[in-house]
Each structure stands twice: as structure tokens, then as C-alpha cells.
Enzyme design. Structure first.
Site, PDB file in Angstrom:
ATOM      1  N   SER A 189      23.559  66.593  56.978  1.00 11.33           N
ATOM      2  CA  SER A 189      23.324  66.108  58.511  1.00 11.33           C
ATOM      3  C   SER A 189      23.145  67.275  59.296  1.00 11.33           C
ATOM      4  CB  SER A 189      24.446  65.330  58.675  1.00 11.33           C
ATOM      5  OG  SER A 189      24.282  64.594  59.891  1.00 11.33           O
ATOM      6  N   ASP A 343      19.222  54.949  57.975  1.00  7.03           N
ATOM      7  CA  ASP A 343      19.623  56.117  58.884  1.00  7.03           C
ATOM      8  C   ASP A 343      18.604  56.623  59.781  1.00  7.03           C
ATOM      9  OD1 ASP A 343      20.570  58.639  59.512  1.00  7.03           O
ATOM     10  OD2 ASP A 343      20.454  59.509  57.254  1.00  7.03           O
ATOM     11  N   HIS A 373      23.721  56.842  56.599  1.00  3.86           N
ATOM     12  CA  HIS A 373      24.265  58.070  57.094  1.00  3.86           C
ATOM     13  C   HIS A 373      25.399  58.503  56.772  1.00  3.86           C
ATOM     14  CE1 HIS A 373      23.229  61.999  58.884  1.00  3.86           C
ATOM     15  NE2 HIS A 373      24.429  61.749  59.390  1.00  3.86           N
TER      16      HIS A 373
END
Ligand code: NAG
Ligand code: NAG
Length: 399
Positions: A189, A343, A373
Site C-alpha cells: 500500500s 481495490d 485492499h
């Protein structure tokens, strides 16, 4: 309406709001995900309330709740865990206990959390670092870095870069018994964003002789220009990471002034002088056909120059690695990219893969059709172990 009926009605609406999480059909263990997102929605709403009341910043409250998931650096039967600093940046070091006749692999790991949240001490990051050290017989360095809202770009980037540069000194590698030919970087991320950014930066750094063998980017955030990609459109309300949160994280990376966030939400933050950069994030040419299906490419609406003058960071390649030119891409190490179907950041990863492939970089792309995610960090989810296995297998074969 009586008071009781009103109360019931309110409780019913709130209950439905909390638990009602429309999920795609292919999500495994949907109730687990509903439960998890209900919890995170509650924390987020509480944090929003506290912020609206002017008591504290949203991210500070979220960080406070997150801190309950921190674990101390405790060694276990297989891995010695310690904390130290690299170039004044606090890091956690994981060294396998078993004897090794040869030098070990080294993996430099960057945690996620939208440049605002998270730490190497969080249970899930600690767990992954331990497993990585044990399974790969590798020395894992899990770095911390300063966070927003107190610190903004480029502090996060610089902390990670400084810690990495420290690790890549021959005498530091010697100290931990790491093979200089087998050092990789990983991040998820926002950590994937930082990992990709420092990997690019390292290429032209004359002071660092030891280079990275691999980079692994786990659902990374890679661009700031276009907040209207198909993945943003399709997952805009997906509870794990709605578009509103992602845009908030991005804008907090650069400033606490909410005007950048407002402009990003309507995709009007890039000034006309920077319109040439759109070619680097043009999903119409960079996404594979199947991800474009049903979407029309709108040429970006350009904003005023004022925001970019005040917060130039959001147009900086160190914040948005997709803005690097092809020359830079050609020199990147062997790369592994995980993208998840559900995501908002999916298309950032997909476009990076296309650009790496176009530049001739060796890239393995693992697209998780039922992924969302953060899927690698949700303890107890079956999908977590599936992704972890794929990721560690790739490292085991390529690092
Ligand atoms: C340590 O390694 C052994 C052998 O691989 C394994 O069975 C055990 O689960 C590991 N312990 C931890 C805490 O991971
Ligand atoms: C994006 O690519 C398409 C072709 O796929 C092109 O028509 C369009 O002009 C490009 N837009 C920008 C802003 O580069």
C-alpha cells in the site's frame, strides 16, 4: 410515532448502515469481511466525529486505536527480533536463529497505512516479517518512518531512503551476515509506494554501490494525478478502502490543508502546466483491455496552479513513481506486483506493470481476482495465507 418506535427505527437504520456492506460475489468468507469492515467503519466514524467537534485530527484518533495492535519486539524459537536505528530511523530487525554457513538474503520491508498510520510494531506487520525471516532464512529489516499529519512529504520518503541507504553499507550487511548480491525491498500500500519510490531513487545514487536485486510491491499506491481510474470508479464505496479515504490519505501526505483533498475528490488538482504528465498515467493506453471494459476515458479536467505551487509534492516522482520516464524504468530490478480486483489502487499497480513490461524489466504480476485492499494483513482470512504463500514463493525463487 411513540418514543419507542422512533428509537427502534434509529437503531435499525444505524444497524443496517453498519452491517450492510455490499460485497462482490466472489469474496471468500464474506461474513468475516463484513465484521471487519463494521469494526473499521465504527472507528472511522468515531474519529470523524471527534474531528468534526474540533477535538483532534482524524488520523490521530485512528492511530490511537491502531496502537492497541502493536506488539513488542519479542524473539521466538526461530527468529531473533530486535529494535535499533539506521541513520536515526527506528527499525525492527529479524534474524533467523538457525545457523547458516553462507551469507543470508536481506529484505528491507516498508509498512503501509496511507503515510499517516501504521508501524513496524503492528501485529500483522510483525507477523509477516517473522514469517519472511523464517521461511526465506533471510534477515528482514522492517522500517518505521515519520507520519502525517505531523510530518508531510518528503519526510516519509526520506526516512525510508535514509534507513535503506544505511542498510546497504557493506559493513552493515556484514554485521548481519547479509549477501550484498541478494538484497530486496518490499512494501504494501503506502509502503509499496515508498518502496517503489526509493528503488527508483537508488538507481542514480552515486553514493550507494550495492543495488537491490528485487522489489515487491503489494497493492501499491503509485500515482496522484488521476483519481477517476476505472478501479476508483468501481470500488469507490468498497468498505475496506473507499475512495474518500484514499484521497484523504494522499492529500494528508502533502498537507493538512483540506483544499487539496477537495480538488482531488473531483479530479481537478493538476494544473495545466503539468498536463504533459498525464501520459504516464493514461489508463486508456496503459490498462489491459479487460480492466477498461465499460469505462470511457475522460480527458482530465485541469485545475489552477495555486495548489501545485503550494504543495508541489503531489507532482513529484518521489511521491508518484508512475511519473518516472521510461529511462528510469529500464534500470529497475526484477519486480513482483500484487494487485487486487476490489481495490481503488488496482489500476495504479496494473499501469506500473504495463510500464515495466514496456521498458523490458522482468516483472511477475499476481492479480488476485477475489482480492481486496489489505488482504495480506487480515489475520485469520484464508486469502491472507494464499497471498502470503505466493509472495514468499516468489521471493524464495527470485531473491
Ligand atoms: C519454528 O520452526 C518450526 C520448524 O520449521 C515450525 O514448526 C514452528 O512453527 C516455527 N515456530 C514459529 C513460532 O514460527
Ligand atoms: C490517452 O490515450 C488515448 C489513446 O489511448 C489518447 O487518445 C488520449 O489523447 C490520451 N490522453 C492523454 C491526456 O494523454
Amino acid at each position: 410515532m411513540g418514543r419507542k418506535t422512533t428509537l427502534l427505527l434509529i437503531v435499525g437504520i444505524l444497524g443496517a448502515y453498519y452491517v450492510y456492506t455490499p460485497l462482490p460475489d466472489n469474496i471468500e468468507e464474506p461474513w468475516r469481511l463484513v465484521w471487519m469492515t463494521t469494526l473499521s467503519k465504527s472507528v472511522a466514524n468515531l474519529a470523524l466525529l471527534v474531528e468534526v467537534l474540533g477535538i483532534n485530527h482524524f488520523m490521530n484518533i485512528a492511530m490511537f486505536f491502531m496502537s492497541f495492535q502493536e506488539v513488542p519486539p519479542t524473539s521466538d524459537e526461530n527468529v531473533t527480533v530486535m529494535e535499533t536505528t539506521f541513520n536515526n530511523v527506528p527499525v525492527r530487525v529479524y534474524v533467523p536463529k538457525r545457523k547458516s554457513k553462507t551469507l543470508r538474503r536481506g529484505l528491507f520491508y516498508v509498512h503501509g497505512g496511507g503515510w499517516c498510520l501504521g508501524s513496524a510494531a503492528l501485529f500483522n506487520d510483525d507477523f509477516l516479517s517473522r514469517r519472511t525471516a523464517d521461511r526465506l532464512d533471510a534477515v528482514v529489516i522492517s522500517t518505521n518512518y515519520r507520519l502525517a499529519p505531523k510530518y508531510h512529504f518528503p519526510d516519509q520518503f526520506e526516512d525510508v531512503y535514509n534507513a535503506l541507504r544505511w542498510f546497504l553499507h557493506q559493513d552493515v550487511l556484514d554485521k548481519y551476515g547479509v549477501d550484498p548480491e541478494r538484497v530486496g525491498i518490499s512494501g504494501s500500500s503506502a509502503g509499496g509506494n515508498l518502496a517503489a519510490a526509493v528503488t527508483q531513487q537508488l538507481i542514480d545514487d552515486p553514493d550507494v554501490k550495492i543495488k537491490l536485486k528485487t522489489q515487491s510491491l503489494i497493492y501499491p499506491a503509485l500515482q496522484t494525478l488521476d483519481m477517476d481510474l476505472p478501479s476508483y470508479r468501481e470500488n469507490s464505496h468498497f468498505a475496506v478502502l473507499p475512495k474518500s479515504f484514499m484521497v484523504r490519505f494522499w492529500s494528508e501526505y502533502f498537507t493538512t490543508d483540506r483544499s487539496l483533498e477537495e480538488a482531488m475528490l473531483v479530479n481537478q488538482h493538476v494544473p495545466v502546466e503539468s498536463s504533459h504528465l498525464f501520459r504516464f498515467v493514461n489508463w486508456s493506453s496503459l490498462l489491459p483491455e479487460k480492466f477498461k471494459k465499460g469505462h470511457f476515458y475522460n480527458s482530465p479536467t485541469l485545475g489552477s496552479s495555486e495548489l501545485a505551487k503550494k504543495y508541489p509534492g503531489f507532482l513529484d516522482v518521489r511521491a508518484a513513481p508512475l511519473l518516472a520516464d521510461d529511462d528510469k524504468f529500464r534500470s529497475l530490478p526484477s519486480t513482483y506486483v500484487i494487485t487486487c480486483q476490489h481495490d481503488v489502487l488496482r489500476d495504479d499497480g496494473l499501469m506500473y506493470v504495463t510500464r515495466l513490461q514496456n521498458a523490458g524489466v522482468r516483472v511477475t504480476h499476481n492479480h488476485i481476482e477475489d482480492g481486496f485492499h489489505g488482504a495480506l494483513f487480515h489475520h485469520g482470512f484464508k486469502i491472507r495465507y494464499r497471498i502470503e504463500n505466493q509472495y514468499l514463493n516468489w521471493l524464495s525463487e527470485n531473491l
